[in-house]
Design a protein around this motif. Structure first.
Motif, short mmCIF file in Angstrom:
data_model
loop_
_atom_site.label_atom_id
_atom_site.label_comp_id
_atom_site.label_asym_id
_atom_site.label_seq_id
_atom_site.Cartn_x
_atom_site.Cartn_y
_atom_site.Cartn_z
N ALA A 17 23.53 88.01 -9.51
CA ALA A 17 23.63 88.38 -10.92
C ALA A 17 22.30 88.19 -11.65
O ALA A 17 22.09 88.75 -12.71
N ILE A 18 21.41 87.42 -11.07
CA ILE A 18 20.13 87.15 -11.73
C ILE A 18 19.04 88.11 -11.26
O ILE A 18 18.44 88.82 -12.05
N CYS A 19 18.78 88.15 -9.98
CA CYS A 19 17.65 88.95 -9.50
C CYS A 19 18.11 90.26 -8.86
O CYS A 19 17.29 91.07 -8.44
N ASP A 20 19.43 90.46 -8.79
CA ASP A 20 19.98 91.68 -8.24
C ASP A 20 19.62 91.86 -6.77
O ASP A 20 19.65 92.96 -6.23
N GLY A 21 19.30 90.77 -6.14
CA GLY A 21 18.94 90.82 -4.73
C GLY A 21 20.17 90.66 -3.85
O GLY A 21 21.22 90.19 -4.29
N LYS A 22 20.03 91.08 -2.62
CA LYS A 22 21.14 90.96 -1.69
C LYS A 22 21.27 89.50 -1.25
O LYS A 22 20.31 88.77 -1.20
N PHE A 23 22.50 89.14 -0.88
CA PHE A 23 22.75 87.77 -0.49
C PHE A 23 22.31 87.51 0.94
O PHE A 23 22.42 88.35 1.81
N GLY A 24 21.82 86.30 1.14
CA GLY A 24 21.50 85.88 2.49
C GLY A 24 22.71 85.20 3.10
O GLY A 24 23.85 85.56 2.80
N LEU A 25 22.47 84.23 3.93
CA LEU A 25 23.57 83.55 4.59
C LEU A 25 24.30 82.61 3.63
O LEU A 25 25.49 82.41 3.74
N VAL A 26 23.53 82.07 2.70
CA VAL A 26 24.10 81.10 1.77
C VAL A 26 24.23 81.72 0.38
O VAL A 26 23.36 82.46 -0.06
N ARG A 27 25.33 81.41 -0.23
CA ARG A 27 25.56 81.89 -1.59
C ARG A 27 25.76 80.70 -2.52
O ARG A 27 26.40 79.73 -2.15
N TYR A 28 25.24 80.82 -3.69
CA TYR A 28 25.43 79.76 -4.67
C TYR A 28 26.33 80.28 -5.76
O TYR A 28 26.19 81.41 -6.21
N TYR A 29 27.26 79.43 -6.17
CA TYR A 29 28.17 79.84 -7.23
C TYR A 29 27.97 78.98 -8.47
O TYR A 29 27.88 77.77 -8.37
N CYS A 30 27.88 79.65 -9.59
CA CYS A 30 27.72 78.96 -10.86
C CYS A 30 28.54 79.71 -11.89
O CYS A 30 28.33 80.90 -12.10
N TRP A 31 29.46 79.03 -12.51
CA TRP A 31 30.35 79.67 -13.50
C TRP A 31 31.02 80.90 -12.87
O TRP A 31 31.10 81.96 -13.48
N ARG A 32 31.46 80.75 -11.64
CA ARG A 32 32.16 81.83 -10.91
C ARG A 32 31.30 83.05 -10.71
O ARG A 32 31.79 84.15 -10.48
N THR A 33 30.00 82.88 -10.85
CA THR A 33 29.08 83.99 -10.61
C THR A 33 28.31 83.71 -9.34
O THR A 33 27.79 82.61 -9.14
N LEU A 35 25.30 83.78 -6.85
CA LEU A 35 23.85 83.85 -6.96
C LEU A 35 23.23 83.65 -5.58
O LEU A 35 23.80 82.98 -4.73
N CYS A 36 22.07 84.24 -5.37
CA CYS A 36 21.51 84.28 -4.02
C CYS A 36 20.78 83.01 -3.63
O CYS A 36 20.67 82.70 -2.47
N SER A 37 20.25 82.30 -4.61
CA SER A 37 19.46 81.14 -4.25
C SER A 37 19.57 80.05 -5.31
O SER A 37 20.08 80.27 -6.41
N LYS A 38 19.06 78.88 -4.96
CA LYS A 38 19.07 77.76 -5.89
C LYS A 38 18.25 78.10 -7.12
O LYS A 38 18.56 77.69 -8.23
N LYS A 39 17.19 78.83 -6.90
CA LYS A 39 16.30 79.23 -8.00
C LYS A 39 17.06 80.09 -9.01
O LYS A 39 16.96 79.91 -10.21
N CYS A 40 17.86 81.02 -8.50
CA CYS A 40 18.64 81.89 -9.37
C CYS A 40 19.74 81.10 -10.06
O CYS A 40 20.06 81.34 -11.22
N ALA A 41 20.34 80.13 -9.36
CA ALA A 41 21.37 79.29 -9.95
C ALA A 41 20.79 78.51 -11.12
O ALA A 41 21.42 78.38 -12.18
#
Ligand SMILES: [Zn+2]
Length: 61
Positions: A17-33, A35-41
């Motif tokens: 939702a932040i950088c519009d990038g594709k997800f890697g192996l790990v996904r981060y969730y914040c407020w049910r959104t 996100l691809c990385s800790k940085k985006c979270a």
């Protein structure tokens, strides 16, 4: 009518939702959104906090 593009909460988001990038192996969730990385979270959290502060100012006025 709502023309604002939004990720459906009950569906799996395909992109970050932040950088519009594709997800890697790990996904981060914040407020049910998804996100691809800790940085985006972190960016997402910062943005949420900014929104809240802005809303409070709006109510106070
Ligand atoms: Zn991202």
């Amino acid at each position: 009518m709502r023309n604002i593009p939004q990720y459906p909460w009950n569906c799996e988001a395909k992109r970050c939702a932040i950088c519009d990038g594709k997800f890697g192996l790990v996904r981060y969730y914040c407020w049910r959104t998804a996100l691809c990385s800790k940085k985006c979270a972190l960016r997402f959290k910062t943005r949420q906090e900014g929104d809240r502060r802005w809303l409070r100012q709006l109510h106070a006025a």
